[in-house]
Design an enzyme around this catalytic site. Structure first.
Site, PDB file in Angstrom:
ATOM      1  N   ASP A 155      37.538  35.812  45.344  1.00 33.26           N
ATOM      2  CA  ASP A 155      36.637  36.554  44.463  1.00 33.26           C
ATOM      3  C   ASP A 155      35.222  36.651  45.051  1.00 33.26           C
ATOM      4  O   ASP A 155      34.936  36.130  46.134  1.00 33.26           O
ATOM      5  CB  ASP A 155      36.635  35.879  43.079  1.00 33.26           C
ATOM      6  CG  ASP A 155      36.591  36.886  41.943  1.00 33.26           C
ATOM      7  OD1 ASP A 155      35.986  37.958  42.140  1.00 33.26           O
ATOM      8  OD2 ASP A 155      37.130  36.592  40.865  1.00 33.26           O
ATOM      9  N   TRP A 204      35.921  43.688  44.043  1.00 31.74           N
ATOM     10  CA  TRP A 204      35.776  44.714  42.996  1.00 31.74           C
ATOM     11  C   TRP A 204      35.443  46.097  43.564  1.00 31.74           C
ATOM     12  O   TRP A 204      34.736  46.894  42.937  1.00 31.74           O
ATOM     13  CB  TRP A 204      34.708  44.311  41.970  1.00 31.74           C
ATOM     14  CG  TRP A 204      34.690  42.868  41.604  1.00 31.74           C
ATOM     15  CD1 TRP A 204      35.759  42.139  41.165  1.00 31.74           C
ATOM     16  CD2 TRP A 204      33.573  41.964  41.639  1.00 31.74           C
ATOM     17  NE1 TRP A 204      35.358  40.845  40.913  1.00 31.74           N
ATOM     18  CE2 TRP A 204      34.033  40.717  41.189  1.00 31.74           C
ATOM     19  CE3 TRP A 204      32.221  42.104  41.993  1.00 31.74           C
ATOM     20  CZ2 TRP A 204      33.195  39.598  41.106  1.00 31.74           C
ATOM     21  CZ3 TRP A 204      31.386  40.993  41.895  1.00 31.74           C
ATOM     22  CH2 TRP A 204      31.864  39.764  41.468  1.00 31.74           C
ATOM     23  N   GLY A 205      35.943  46.366  44.781  1.00 33.29           N
ATOM     24  CA  GLY A 205      35.743  47.688  45.377  1.00 33.29           C
ATOM     25  C   GLY A 205      34.359  47.891  45.974  1.00 33.29           C
ATOM     26  O   GLY A 205      34.000  49.019  46.329  1.00 33.29           O
ATOM     27  N   ASP A 225      37.377  45.057  36.947  1.00 36.34           N
ATOM     28  CA  ASP A 225      38.613  44.610  36.297  1.00 36.34           C
ATOM     29  C   ASP A 225      39.296  45.676  35.434  1.00 36.34           C
ATOM     30  O   ASP A 225      38.633  46.525  34.833  1.00 36.34           O
ATOM     31  CB  ASP A 225      38.327  43.406  35.390  1.00 36.34           C
ATOM     32  CG  ASP A 225      38.040  42.156  36.196  1.00 36.34           C
ATOM     33  OD1 ASP A 225      37.791  42.261  37.413  1.00 36.34           O
ATOM     34  OD2 ASP A 225      38.063  41.069  35.607  1.00 36.34           O
TER      35      ASP A 225
HETATM   36  C1  GAL Z   1      36.994  38.320  38.220  1.00 39.37           C
HETATM   37  C2  GAL Z   1      38.238  38.972  38.783  1.00 39.37           C
HETATM   38  C3  GAL Z   1      39.357  38.766  37.801  1.00 39.37           C
HETATM   39  C4  GAL Z   1      39.579  37.282  37.571  1.00 39.37           C
HETATM   40  C5  GAL Z   1      38.286  36.618  37.123  1.00 39.37           C
HETATM   41  C6  GAL Z   1      38.400  35.105  37.054  1.00 39.37           C
HETATM   42  O1  GAL Z   1      35.951  38.469  39.109  1.00 39.37           O
HETATM   43  O2  GAL Z   1      37.989  40.327  39.023  1.00 39.37           O
HETATM   44  O3  GAL Z   1      40.529  39.363  38.282  1.00 39.37           O
HETATM   45  O4  GAL Z   1      40.050  36.706  38.747  1.00 39.37           O
HETATM   46  O5  GAL Z   1      37.226  36.936  38.020  1.00 39.37           O
HETATM   47  O6  GAL Z   1      37.213  34.494  36.730  1.00 39.37           O
END
Ligand code: GAL
Length: 417
Positions: A155, A204-205, A225
């Protein structure tokens, strides 16, 4: 003495080899991965051994394993709030009473694969320890390899930011995302002889990741998301068309988890969600509790024809096209007409994204087809036919997924088209 020409050629091939050595091409991820992820189920609460094992059992009892669903992926919140004295990640003992390894072994014993989640920044998005660029990358990967972890989602929270300390989601990044994804890519490459890990970039692209993602990972999130509502399906599904050309075997656009089985979208919207993700060659990662799945949703995720299209060996995503006289794509809306090549034909997606009605095309207007008769099959209704065109009545937000076969068919020993 080499001539100038041959010296240049040698330099060119050296550069090509260097590029190839840098790419995360370790033989896996040739098809979009299929599996399940814990995040949408109960966020932090589902990052546990119990959910992992229960889901693995469900993969078998529901026949999902036989259909190709393979990865059991645990998302954020599987560790304790801090690293141990040696800088290692510590599985939360309340969620992993016997640690990670026995769970991985059990899941491997069932013929499935196991994935975990980490973060390139100082902390994960939910505030657990991140790998922090190059600081912990090698040691975290060594730990993953020891446990036998097959998949690593990475992430982009608390990453370098002009605002200091970095916030959870940085609005003013201090550098290109690549900078903090490279150490993890290199660490994964360094262990690949011992253990191959699918590397899923979750930035996130940002920074047009689709343009460089294949050099860094096997799949990359191309958007923020999927929140499970119709607006998310529209936003993500429609934006996949323009970047379809960057996705292929070894590196796929990841449209995010399949948010089926929630009450946020209706039955027809579930079909367009699954169908669009499948023809866009997105990974098919179930984001739902398999203990609570309805027969309708089960029917969608077990659709063999659509799964086969997603897993086709060519690995080329479908994108939009516009038949003569029809309106072109509108930003943020799901265009009605999609097509993409398959190893033995063409997939056509007809989407009633903005209004219900009759949708059809002549095959001569479809990229990859010509003014000929073809056999076709629609994968949601099971309708089949032969001809030069197709037409369907489609309800608002529903979809038809049509496979048109172009390879020669054998008829009583002879070959016919
Ligand atoms: C976001 C991610 C989600 C999930 C979440 C967990 O940044 O896009 O898919 O993993 O974090 O905290």
């Amino acid at each position: 003495m080499p001539t100038m020409n041959s010296a240049l050629k040698a330099l060119f091939f050296a550069l090509v080899q260097l590029q190839a050595a840098e790419a995360l091409d370790n033989g896996i991820g040739r098809k979009p991965h299929m599996g399940w992820s814990s995040w949408n189920v109960a966020q932090c609460n589902s990052a546990s051994a119990k959910y992992a094992i229960d889901t693995a059992n469900k993969f078998i009892s529901l026949g999902l394993k036989d259909l190709g669903y393979e990865y059991i992926n645990i998302d954020d919140c599987w560790t304790t709030r801090s690293r141990d004295g040696n800088g290692k990640l510590v599985p939360d003992p309340s969620k992993w009473p016997n640690g990670i390894k026995p769970v991985v072994d059990q899941i491997h014993g069932m013929g499935l694969k196991f994935g975990l989640y980490g973060c390139a920044g100082q902390q994960t998005c939910a505030g657990f320890p991140g790998s922090d660029g190059s600081k912990h990358a090698a040691s975290d990967v060594a730990q993953l390899a020891d446990w036998g972890v097959d998949f690593w989602k990475y992430d982009n929270c608390y990453t370098p930011c002009l605002d200091n300390p970095p916030p959870q989601t940085c609005g003013r990044p201090n550098g290109n995302t690549k900078t903090w994804y490279a150490p993890m890519r290199d660490a994964i490459l360094a262990v690949q002889d011992k253990h191959k890990i699918h590397f899923n970039l979750c930035n996130w692209g940002r920074d047009e990741v689709w343009k460089w993602g294949a050099e860094y990972g096997h799949s990359w999130r191309m958007s923020t998301d999927n929140w499970g509502d119709w607006a998310s399906v529209e936003r993500i599904g429609s934006s996949s068309a323009a970047i379809s050309g960057y996705s292929g075997p070894g590196g796929f656009n990841d449209l995010d988890m399949l948010y089926l089985g929630s009450s946020k979208i209706n039955a027809d919207q579930e079909r367009i969600h699954f169908g669009l993700w499948a023809i866009a060659k997105s990974p098919l990662v179930l984001g739902l509790d398999l203990n609570k799945i309805s027969d309708w949703t089960l029917g969608i995720i077990r659709n063999k024809g659509i799964i086969a299209i997603n897993q086709d060996s060519l690995g080329k995503p479908a994108t939009t096209f516009t038949p003569p006289g029809k309106q072109g794509p509108v930003n943020g809306k799901i265009h009605p007409y999609w097509a993409g090549p398959l190893s033995d034909g063409v997939v056509i997606g007809l989407c009633a994204g903005t209004s219900g009605g009759t949708y059809g095309v002549s095959f001569k207007d479809v990229p990859g087809l010509s003014d000929s008769e073809y056999s076709w099959e629609e994968m949601y209704t099971g309708q089949k036919g032969t001809g030069k065109s197709i037409s369907f009545d489609i309800k608002l937000h529903d979809m038809r997924v049509i496979k048109v076969t172009t390879t020669p068919r054998k008829i009583r020993g002879s070959t016919a088209l």
